[in-house]
Scaffold this motif. Structure first.
Motif, PDB file in Angstrom:
ATOM      1  N   SER A 275       0.834  -1.195   0.000  1.00  0.00           N
ATOM      2  CA  SER A 275       0.000   0.000   0.000  1.00  0.00           C
ATOM      3  C   SER A 275       0.873   1.252   0.000  1.00  0.00           C
ATOM      4  N   VAL A 276       0.241   2.415  -0.233  1.00  0.00           N
ATOM      5  CA  VAL A 276       0.969   3.678  -0.175  1.00  0.00           C
ATOM      6  C   VAL A 276       1.542   3.855   1.229  1.00  0.00           C
ATOM      7  N   GLY A 277       2.829   4.209   1.290  1.00  0.00           N
ATOM      8  CA  GLY A 277       3.509   4.297   2.578  1.00  0.00           C
ATOM      9  C   GLY A 277       4.124   2.985   3.009  1.00  0.00           C
ATOM     10  N   GLY A 278       3.842   1.917   2.266  1.00  0.00           N
ATOM     11  CA  GLY A 278       4.389   0.608   2.587  1.00  0.00           C
ATOM     12  C   GLY A 278       5.875   0.529   2.287  1.00  0.00           C
ATOM     13  N   ARG A 279       6.539  -0.422   2.934  1.00  0.00           N
ATOM     14  CA  ARG A 279       7.995  -0.522   2.802  1.00  0.00           C
ATOM     15  C   ARG A 279       8.421  -1.931   2.420  1.00  0.00           C
ATOM     16  N   TYR A 280       9.350  -1.967   1.483  1.00  0.00           N
ATOM     17  CA  TYR A 280      10.044  -3.219   1.160  1.00  0.00           C
ATOM     18  C   TYR A 280      11.333  -3.207   1.962  1.00  0.00           C
ATOM     19  N   VAL A 281      11.468  -4.146   2.893  1.00  0.00           N
ATOM     20  CA  VAL A 281      12.634  -4.225   3.769  1.00  0.00           C
ATOM     21  C   VAL A 281      13.401  -5.482   3.398  1.00  0.00           C
ATOM     22  N   CYS A 282      14.591  -5.293   2.846  1.00  0.00           N
ATOM     23  CA  CYS A 282      15.357  -6.406   2.278  1.00  0.00           C
ATOM     24  C   CYS A 282      16.709  -6.511   2.968  1.00  0.00           C
ATOM     25  N   VAL A 283      16.998  -7.676   3.548  1.00  0.00           N
ATOM     26  CA  VAL A 283      18.298  -7.956   4.148  1.00  0.00           C
ATOM     27  C   VAL A 283      19.171  -8.594   3.070  1.00  0.00           C
TER      28      VAL A 283
ATOM     29  N   CYS B 194      23.967  -0.043   6.705  1.00  0.00           N
ATOM     30  CA  CYS B 194      25.092  -0.978   6.739  1.00  0.00           C
ATOM     31  C   CYS B 194      25.272  -1.433   8.182  1.00  0.00           C
ATOM     32  N   LEU B 195      25.087  -2.730   8.421  1.00  0.00           N
ATOM     33  CA  LEU B 195      25.166  -3.270   9.775  1.00  0.00           C
ATOM     34  C   LEU B 195      26.544  -3.875   9.994  1.00  0.00           C
ATOM     35  N   GLN B 196      27.467  -3.063  10.470  1.00  0.00           N
ATOM     36  CA  GLN B 196      28.807  -3.552  10.793  1.00  0.00           C
ATOM     37  C   GLN B 196      28.736  -4.352  12.087  1.00  0.00           C
ATOM     38  N   GLU B 197      29.292  -5.544  12.058  1.00  0.00           N
ATOM     39  CA  GLU B 197      29.275  -6.386  13.249  1.00  0.00           C
ATOM     40  C   GLU B 197      30.472  -6.070  14.129  1.00  0.00           C
TER      41      GLU B 197
ATOM     42  N   VAL C  23      20.661  -3.563   5.080  1.00  0.00           N
ATOM     43  CA  VAL C  23      19.195  -3.616   5.047  1.00  0.00           C
ATOM     44  C   VAL C  23      18.729  -2.504   4.114  1.00  0.00           C
ATOM     45  N   LEU C  24      18.098  -2.915   3.028  1.00  0.00           N
ATOM     46  CA  LEU C  24      17.564  -1.981   2.033  1.00  0.00           C
ATOM     47  C   LEU C  24      16.105  -1.697   2.372  1.00  0.00           C
ATOM     48  N   VAL C  25      15.767  -0.425   2.509  1.00  0.00           N
ATOM     49  CA  VAL C  25      14.404  -0.018   2.836  1.00  0.00           C
ATOM     50  C   VAL C  25      13.891   0.894   1.726  1.00  0.00           C
ATOM     51  N   CYS C  26      12.866   0.444   1.021  1.00  0.00           N
ATOM     52  CA  CYS C  26      12.294   1.216  -0.089  1.00  0.00           C
ATOM     53  C   CYS C  26      10.847   1.554   0.252  1.00  0.00           C
ATOM     54  N   THR C  27      10.497   2.841   0.220  1.00  0.00           N
ATOM     55  CA  THR C  27       9.190   3.313   0.669  1.00  0.00           C
ATOM     56  C   THR C  27       8.374   3.811  -0.516  1.00  0.00           C
ATOM     57  N   LYS C  28       7.122   3.343  -0.581  1.00  0.00           N
ATOM     58  CA  LYS C  28       6.225   3.666  -1.693  1.00  0.00           C
ATOM     59  C   LYS C  28       5.467   4.962  -1.407  1.00  0.00           C
ATOM     60  N   PHE C  29       5.435   5.869  -2.394  1.00  0.00           N
ATOM     61  CA  PHE C  29       4.717   7.135  -2.263  1.00  0.00           C
ATOM     62  C   PHE C  29       3.487   7.141  -3.171  1.00  0.00           C
TER      63      PHE C  29
ATOM     64  N   CYS D 204      23.009   4.850   5.756  1.00  0.00           N
ATOM     65  CA  CYS D 204      23.183   4.974   7.198  1.00  0.00           C
ATOM     66  C   CYS D 204      24.151   3.894   7.670  1.00  0.00           C
ATOM     67  N   LEU D 205      24.994   4.251   8.621  1.00  0.00           N
ATOM     68  CA  LEU D 205      25.895   3.278   9.232  1.00  0.00           C
ATOM     69  C   LEU D 205      25.260   2.795  10.523  1.00  0.00           C
ATOM     70  N   GLY D 206      24.982   1.490  10.601  1.00  0.00           N
ATOM     71  CA  GLY D 206      24.305   0.934  11.766  1.00  0.00           C
ATOM     72  C   GLY D 206      22.810   1.158  11.677  1.00  0.00           C
ATOM     73  N   GLU D 207      22.099   0.697  12.692  1.00  0.00           N
ATOM     74  CA  GLU D 207      20.643   0.812  12.661  1.00  0.00           C
ATOM     75  C   GLU D 207      20.157   2.213  12.980  1.00  0.00           C
ATOM     76  N   ASP D 208      20.979   2.991  13.720  1.00  0.00           N
ATOM     77  CA  ASP D 208      20.560   4.328  14.129  1.00  0.00           C
ATOM     78  C   ASP D 208      21.470   5.428  13.608  1.00  0.00           C
ATOM     79  N   GLY D 209      22.379   5.118  12.704  1.00  0.00           N
ATOM     80  CA  GLY D 209      23.300   6.122  12.198  1.00  0.00           C
ATOM     81  C   GLY D 209      22.602   7.214  11.415  1.00  0.00           C
ATOM     82  N   ALA D 210      23.192   8.404  11.437  1.00  0.00           N
ATOM     83  CA  ALA D 210      22.621   9.519  10.670  1.00  0.00           C
ATOM     84  C   ALA D 210      22.662   9.198   9.184  1.00  0.00           C
ATOM     85  N   SER D 211      21.606   9.597   8.472  1.00  0.00           N
ATOM     86  CA  SER D 211      21.535   9.311   7.042  1.00  0.00           C
ATOM     87  C   SER D 211      22.369  10.304   6.254  1.00  0.00           C
TER      88      SER D 211
END
Length: 695
Positions: free
Chosen positions: A148-156, A182-185, A200-206, A218-225
């Motif tokens: 749906s609109v606003g939906g996200r494809y989240v791909c690892v 980018c999830l650096q371990e 993790v690729l996140v693509c958002t539908k408009f 972004c670096l890590g899950e919370d890194g600045a974009s």
């Protein structure tokens, strides 16, 4: 028996996965990490109440764990009947609301816009190899339909270039927003873990396609974009993170002193290269103090191409003198601003501990080393593009000796200085006394403005140019009986024009024809290196080989010296000077035919491949009976001095007395050239010729 596919194409085969899961049984197979590793970024983009389509679920525990923390609207699909049956049986009692269906992800039975999220862990990577990505594109089209609109494809994904390029370009064309994490371990030590980082690729539908692509990293899950303008920039950032991860994995194990590992770090905002880090380990058995585990050496700006920092042997010598178990040698890039040493240290400190040698304590203090305690100095004075050689820049730099130099660098091979000249203040040309005073204060005084600097034509920065000049002593220049005899020189390769200008300014009775292929190089030489052609120094624009052929065919043109100082644009060969065609037998024979009876052929040869060098020498010796070689210390260059005389049968020691006298004659001629004392040449002919050896 291995459970990994033999070829990439098998990843997209239903038969392969059916066989895979039958052999594996109920044991979960976690591509690219489990729930604990991924939960942070998944919770960020997938809400608990969302309807989620899990594409290519396999027998991963990810859906089960998400269900247990509150995700109750998960639709799991997979192409394998075996895995679907096993997963339904495994969850029938504990998770009655969690169901699995045998569905082809490229042709699903679901309605349009019925899901708020689609979760893919490794399926895109598996499908992208089939039919040049056609299968993956069909899957991505289907994902776009059911979201749906606003939906996200989240791909690892591992974000291999062909895979991530396909996905990003697909969604950019649809006008979706694209973000990569980018999830650096941290502290990963498993020998069988992926060397590449997980993304993790996140693509958002408009509702309406975005007119300008939104591309973020972004670096890590919370890194600045970090926003990128073009897909190519985003892919470049991906490659950088991958190279860094691979390097980290390699450095967890001991490397040897010859491994020559390097990494380029880019500016977070611009994506432009900012630092290149080269790791140099001490050789096995080296006696290194226990406290000297790890250090960082900052190369002064403008010194990156120096032998000590740019060559493997030079870096080994630098590391040996520093005497650390591991030395990271850091070079700074052009077009980047660096405030001071403290700012550079602060910028690098969060990164360098990842490059520490194995077993080093985490709280170990890492020293930063440098020359003189500063960053050096570099000023770009011109930039342009040559159709033949690509983008170039002209820059002024401050050498480690405190003197100023001007360089021409082609950015396709930024580690190589194409031409270099010594700079002096315009005022010093008329006052040697003032020059000496300023030299003593060079390190403390501010750098002069470019407009007040001139090229010192009496200073040859390239050691092989000095040797090529010294070789002309064999012509008897400066001997009383030869004082009125003209000397004609044909030089192929202009560069900044330092060599031909030196010959014109300081050698008596010399005329030089220079052949230069690139008209841009000629203009740069005139504008920035003080090159001034005249009736004794002419330039022919064109191909050097064609000019040699034309001169021989015309006849009547003989030269006392023919010099080849031309670089090879083909970096795949082990010979950077000259291009291979210049040392083929037919050309060498034409060169010989264009020489006077006393004539010399002088060749700047830079060859890293021993077999190729041997082949070149065999061809040259097949035409010229006598070849003397002078190798350049701390460089791969050697100058070959070739004559038409009879071949000598021993080393050059028995001809040195006459050569020494010839050197003195040429030295005297150069120093009495009529120029002011402050502009007389800085060259020692006898010293340059003493190491000549018969080949």
């Amino acid at each position: 028996m291995s459970l990994l596919p033999r070829t990439a194409e098998e990843f997209s085969s239903a038969e392969y996965w059916e066989k895979f899961f039958k052999k594996r049984g109920e044991k979960a197979f976690e591509w690219y990490g489990d729930y604990n590793k991924l939960c942070g970024v998944l919770h960020k983009y997938i809400k608990v109440q969302d309807k989620v389509l899990v594409v290519g679920c396999g027998n991963s525990e990810l859906s089960e764990q998400m269900y247990d923390v509150g995700y109750k609207h998960l639709t799991n699909i997979d192409i394998s009947e075996t895995v679907v049956n096993n997963m339904n049986q495994r969850n029938a009692e504990r998770r009655p609301g969690l169901t699995f269906h045998q569905v082809d992800a490229t042709k699903t039975p679901y309605e349009d816009a019925c899901y708020q999220a689609a979760l893919d862990k490794g399926t895109l990577d598996a499908m992208a190899s089939e039919e040049e990505g056609a299968l993956a594109r069909n899957m991505l089209t289907e994902v776009g339909r059911v979201l749906s609109v606003g939906g996200r494809y989240v791909c690892v994904t591992l974000a291999q270039e062909s895979v991530i390029k396909l996905a990003v370009e697909h969604f950019v064309q649809l006008g979706w927003a694209v973000r990569l994490h980018c999830l650096q371990e941290e502290n990963r030590t498993e020998e069988d873990s992926f060397a590449l980082p997980v993304f993790v690729l996140v693509c958002t539908k408009f509702r309406q396609p975005m007119p300008t692509p939104i591309l973020e990293m972004c670096l890590g899950e919370d890194g600045a974009s970090v926003r990128h303008t073009h897909v190519s920039e985003l892919l470049s950032a991906v490659r950088e993170h991958q190279a860094y991860s691979v390097l980290r994995k390699r450095l967890r194990m001991n490397t040897d002193a010859n491994s020559n590992l390097s990494l380029t770090l880019c500016h977070a905002k611009t994506g432009l290269p900012r630092y290149t880090l080269t790791i140099q380990d001490s050789p096995p058995g080296a006696k290194v103090p226990r406290a000297n585990q790890f250090a960082i050496f900052i190369v002064p700006q403008g010194s990156e191409t120096a032998w000590l920092y740019s060559s493997g042997e030079g870096r080994r010598q630098l590391a040996a003198s520093a005497n650390f178990r591991r030395l990271v040698i850091v070079s700074m890039h052009r077009n980047q601003e660096y405030t001071d040493m403290q700012a550079v240290q602060s910028e690098l400190s969060p990164v360098v501990m990842d490059l520490a040698p194995p077993g080093m304590p985490a709280n170990h203090q890492v020293p930063f080393l440098s020359v003189g305690g500063d960053l050096g100095w570099r000023e770009e004075v011109s930039r342009g593009v040559s159709q033949l050689s690509g983008e170039y820049c002209v820059e002024n730099v401050k050498g480690e000796d405190g003197e100023l130099y001007r360089r021409l660098v082609f950015l396709s091979n930024a580690a190589l200085v194409q031409s270099e000249s010594h700079l002096v203040s315009s005022n010093t040309a008329t006052s040697q006394k003032k020059k000496n005073k300023r030299k003593a204060k060079a390190s403390a005084a501010p750098v002069a403005s470019s407009t007040s600097l001139t090229v010192d034509s009496g200073f040859l920065c390239c050691a092989h140019h000095e040797v090529m000049v010294a070789c002309l002593a064999m012509l008897g220049v400066g001997m009383p009986q030869n004082k009125d005899i003209p000397v004609s020189v044909l030089l192929v390769g202009l560069g900044g024009g330092g060599l031909p200008q030196f010959l014109r300014d300081f050698m008596p009775n010399v005329t030089i024809e220079v052949v230069e292929l690139d008209p841009v190089v000629l203009e740069v030489a005139k504008q920035w290196f003080g090159f001034q052609p005249d009736d004794r120094l002419t330039v022919t624009l064109g191909d050097g080989l064609e000019r040699i052929c034309a001169l021989e065919k015309e006849g009547g043109h003989l030269f006392d010296a023919i010099m080849f100082d031309v670089d090879n644009k083909d970096s795949t060969l082990g010979m950077s000077c000259p291009p291979a065609a210049f040392v083929e037998t037919p050309i060498l024979q034409k060169v010989c035919n264009l020489l006077t009876p006393r004539g010399l052929f002088i060749l700047n040869l830079a060859c890293r491949d021993p077999a190729l060098r041997k082949s070149v020498l065999e061809r040259v010796s097949g035409v010229f009976p006598t070849i003397l070689s002078r190798k350049i210390e701390e460089e791969i260059n050697e100058v070959l001095l070739c004559t038409r005389g009879e071949k000598e049968t021993s080393d050059a020691t028995h001809i040195l007395p006459s050569l020494n006298q010839a050197a003195k004659n040429l030295q005297s001629a150069l120093c009495s050239s009529g120029t002011e004392p402050s502009r007389r040449p800085h060259i020692d002919i006898a010293e340059l010729l003493k190491d000549l050896r018969i080949v």
